[in-house]
Design a protein around this motif. Sequence first.
Motif, mmCIF file in Angstrom:
data_model
loop_
_atom_site.group_PDB
_atom_site.id
_atom_site.type_symbol
_atom_site.label_atom_id
_atom_site.label_comp_id
_atom_site.label_asym_id
_atom_site.label_seq_id
_atom_site.Cartn_x
_atom_site.Cartn_y
_atom_site.Cartn_z
ATOM 1 N N PHE A 196 0.830 -1.206 0.000
ATOM 2 C CA PHE A 196 0.000 0.000 0.000
ATOM 3 C C PHE A 196 0.864 1.255 0.000
ATOM 4 O O PHE A 196 0.499 2.282 -0.589
ATOM 5 C CB PHE A 196 -0.923 -0.007 1.219
ATOM 6 N N GLU A 197 2.005 1.160 0.619
ATOM 7 C CA GLU A 197 2.928 2.293 0.680
ATOM 8 C C GLU A 197 3.367 2.718 -0.718
ATOM 9 O O GLU A 197 3.500 3.920 -0.992
ATOM 10 C CB GLU A 197 4.150 1.910 1.522
ATOM 11 N N ASP A 198 3.586 1.730 -1.610
ATOM 12 C CA ASP A 198 4.000 2.047 -2.982
ATOM 13 C C ASP A 198 2.922 2.833 -3.711
ATOM 14 O O ASP A 198 3.221 3.746 -4.496
ATOM 15 C CB ASP A 198 4.316 0.764 -3.755
ATOM 16 N N LEU A 199 1.667 2.463 -3.489
ATOM 17 C CA LEU A 199 0.561 3.206 -4.110
ATOM 18 C C LEU A 199 0.476 4.617 -3.536
ATOM 19 O O LEU A 199 0.287 5.589 -4.281
ATOM 20 C CB LEU A 199 -0.758 2.467 -3.901
ATOM 21 N N ALA A 200 0.607 4.738 -2.230
ATOM 22 C CA ALA A 200 0.505 6.055 -1.583
ATOM 23 C C ALA A 200 1.568 7.016 -2.095
ATOM 24 O O ALA A 200 1.321 8.226 -2.192
ATOM 25 C CB ALA A 200 0.617 5.889 -0.065
ATOM 26 N N HIS A 201 2.740 6.486 -2.449
ATOM 27 C CA HIS A 201 3.811 7.344 -2.964
ATOM 28 C C HIS A 201 3.441 7.974 -4.304
ATOM 29 O O HIS A 201 4.039 8.981 -4.695
ATOM 30 C CB HIS A 201 5.098 6.543 -3.118
ATOM 31 N N LYS A 202 2.470 7.390 -5.004
ATOM 32 C CA LYS A 202 2.041 7.931 -6.298
ATOM 33 C C LYS A 202 0.920 8.956 -6.138
ATOM 34 O O LYS A 202 0.454 9.521 -7.132
ATOM 35 C CB LYS A 202 1.569 6.791 -7.217
ATOM 36 N N MET A 203 0.460 9.153 -4.899
ATOM 37 C CA MET A 203 -0.677 10.026 -4.623
ATOM 38 C C MET A 203 -0.241 11.243 -3.789
ATOM 39 O O MET A 203 0.728 11.172 -3.031
ATOM 40 C CB MET A 203 -1.756 9.254 -3.839
ATOM 41 N N PRO A 204 -1.011 12.345 -3.904
ATOM 42 C CA PRO A 204 -0.714 13.536 -3.086
ATOM 43 C C PRO A 204 -1.371 13.447 -1.709
ATOM 44 O O PRO A 204 -1.737 14.462 -1.116
ATOM 45 C CB PRO A 204 -1.320 14.668 -3.926
ATOM 46 N N LEU A 205 -1.557 12.230 -1.215
ATOM 47 C CA LEU A 205 -2.164 11.979 0.088
ATOM 48 C C LEU A 205 -1.201 11.167 0.933
ATOM 49 O O LEU A 205 -0.346 10.440 0.410
ATOM 50 C CB LEU A 205 -3.484 11.215 -0.062
ATOM 51 N N THR A 206 -1.378 11.228 2.239
ATOM 52 C CA THR A 206 -0.597 10.360 3.101
ATOM 53 C C THR A 206 -1.157 8.935 2.987
ATOM 54 O O THR A 206 -2.285 8.731 2.516
ATOM 55 C CB THR A 206 -0.673 10.805 4.571
ATOM 56 N N GLU A 207 -0.388 7.978 3.447
ATOM 57 C CA GLU A 207 -0.835 6.590 3.393
ATOM 58 C C GLU A 207 -2.113 6.402 4.193
ATOM 59 O O GLU A 207 -3.040 5.707 3.748
ATOM 60 C CB GLU A 207 0.269 5.682 3.937
ATOM 61 N N GLN A 208 -2.209 7.039 5.351
ATOM 62 C CA GLN A 208 -3.397 6.888 6.186
ATOM 63 C C GLN A 208 -4.616 7.563 5.557
ATOM 64 O O GLN A 208 -5.732 7.026 5.605
ATOM 65 C CB GLN A 208 -3.143 7.479 7.580
ATOM 66 N N GLN A 209 -4.423 8.754 4.949
ATOM 67 C CA GLN A 209 -5.524 9.441 4.282
ATOM 68 C C GLN A 209 -6.088 8.599 3.142
ATOM 69 O O GLN A 209 -7.316 8.474 2.989
ATOM 70 C CB GLN A 209 -5.043 10.794 3.750
ATOM 71 N N LEU A 210 -5.198 8.024 2.355
ATOM 72 C CA LEU A 210 -5.626 7.190 1.230
ATOM 73 C C LEU A 210 -6.340 5.938 1.734
ATOM 74 O O LEU A 210 -7.378 5.529 1.187
ATOM 75 C CB LEU A 210 -4.418 6.818 0.373
ATOM 76 N N MET A 211 -5.805 5.332 2.778
ATOM 77 C CA MET A 211 -6.422 4.132 3.344
ATOM 78 C C MET A 211 -7.830 4.439 3.851
ATOM 79 O O MET A 211 -8.782 3.686 3.592
ATOM 80 C CB MET A 211 -5.556 3.579 4.476
ATOM 81 N N ASP A 212 -7.984 5.542 4.574
ATOM 82 C CA ASP A 212 -9.296 5.903 5.128
ATOM 83 C C ASP A 212 -10.320 6.081 4.015
ATOM 84 O O ASP A 212 -11.474 5.642 4.132
ATOM 85 C CB ASP A 212 -9.182 7.193 5.952
ATOM 86 N N ARG A 213 -9.935 6.722 2.941
ATOM 87 C CA ARG A 213 -10.866 6.961 1.838
ATOM 88 C C ARG A 213 -11.274 5.649 1.157
ATOM 89 O O ARG A 213 -12.445 5.442 0.838
ATOM 90 C CB ARG A 213 -10.244 7.905 0.807
#
Length: 285
Positions: A196-213
């Motif tokens: 999941f960390e690899d995906l989060a690095h491609k987004m302008p969100l933190t890992e936790q923000q992306l996970m919550d959404r």
Amino acid sequence: MLGKRFCKYICLLALPALLFACREEVSYVERSVVASVGDVHLYKDEVDIVYAQQGRGADSVAFMQNYVERWVIETLFYEKAKENVVSTAEIDKMVENYRTSLIQNLYQDRLITQQLLPGISDAEVQAFYEKERALFELTEPYIKGFCVRLPLKAPKTREVRNCFLRKGQEDLEKLEKICSENGYFCQFFMEEWMPFEDLAHKMPLTEQQLMDRLLKKNTIEFNEGKFTYFVCADSILKRNDSKPLEMVSNEIRELLLNSKKAKFIKEVKRSLYEDALKSGWAILY
């Protein structure tokens, strides 16, 4: 007539000497020395053999210079070591132990190849996984799905959104084509787990923000900066969840195979021991 016989006789006597001389000339090849340490020599043909085995594609002159230099350094160090290691009893013991271990390992590998039934069945893997599931706990989250990034208000945004929401096979193929033709970023990871960390690095969100959404809704669209982002989560594994079987099956198979090999060799040694005692070849005093 006598002269001819005499000439033939002389030729026959001279023939062995001529053959010997020819043989000596053919078999004698002067070896070219490229380096020496005391009375130890390194020959060019030896370096050529190493180059043929290891140096393909490398500059031959540079390879030879480096190899010769390493050979001289290692030979000098070996000679110095011999001068300072007076007793070789310990070394001899280590060499003998290594030789014993090497022979045993080679024989063990041969036995396993010849007698042990190969492979571990899927049923064995499944059974071990179910029994020892607690061993395979995740230390980080993983995700399966896909993501797309395109410039804000890009002309193909509507088509991308429609394909993204429908998610059929034809839709995904069309989505990939649109992204390829227009230079949009698109990544599919539906067949394999991505950290999941690899995906989060491609987004302008933190890992936790992306996970919550994604936990609230498995398909999200949002604008950030100069881009529009689409993220689809087909499956999410959270930290401390058990790893799925597909992620650890090879690991389990290798573990079970090594266990089976160890058990097989143990049984072979025990049988050998008992047979030797029974036959009198081995005696316990």
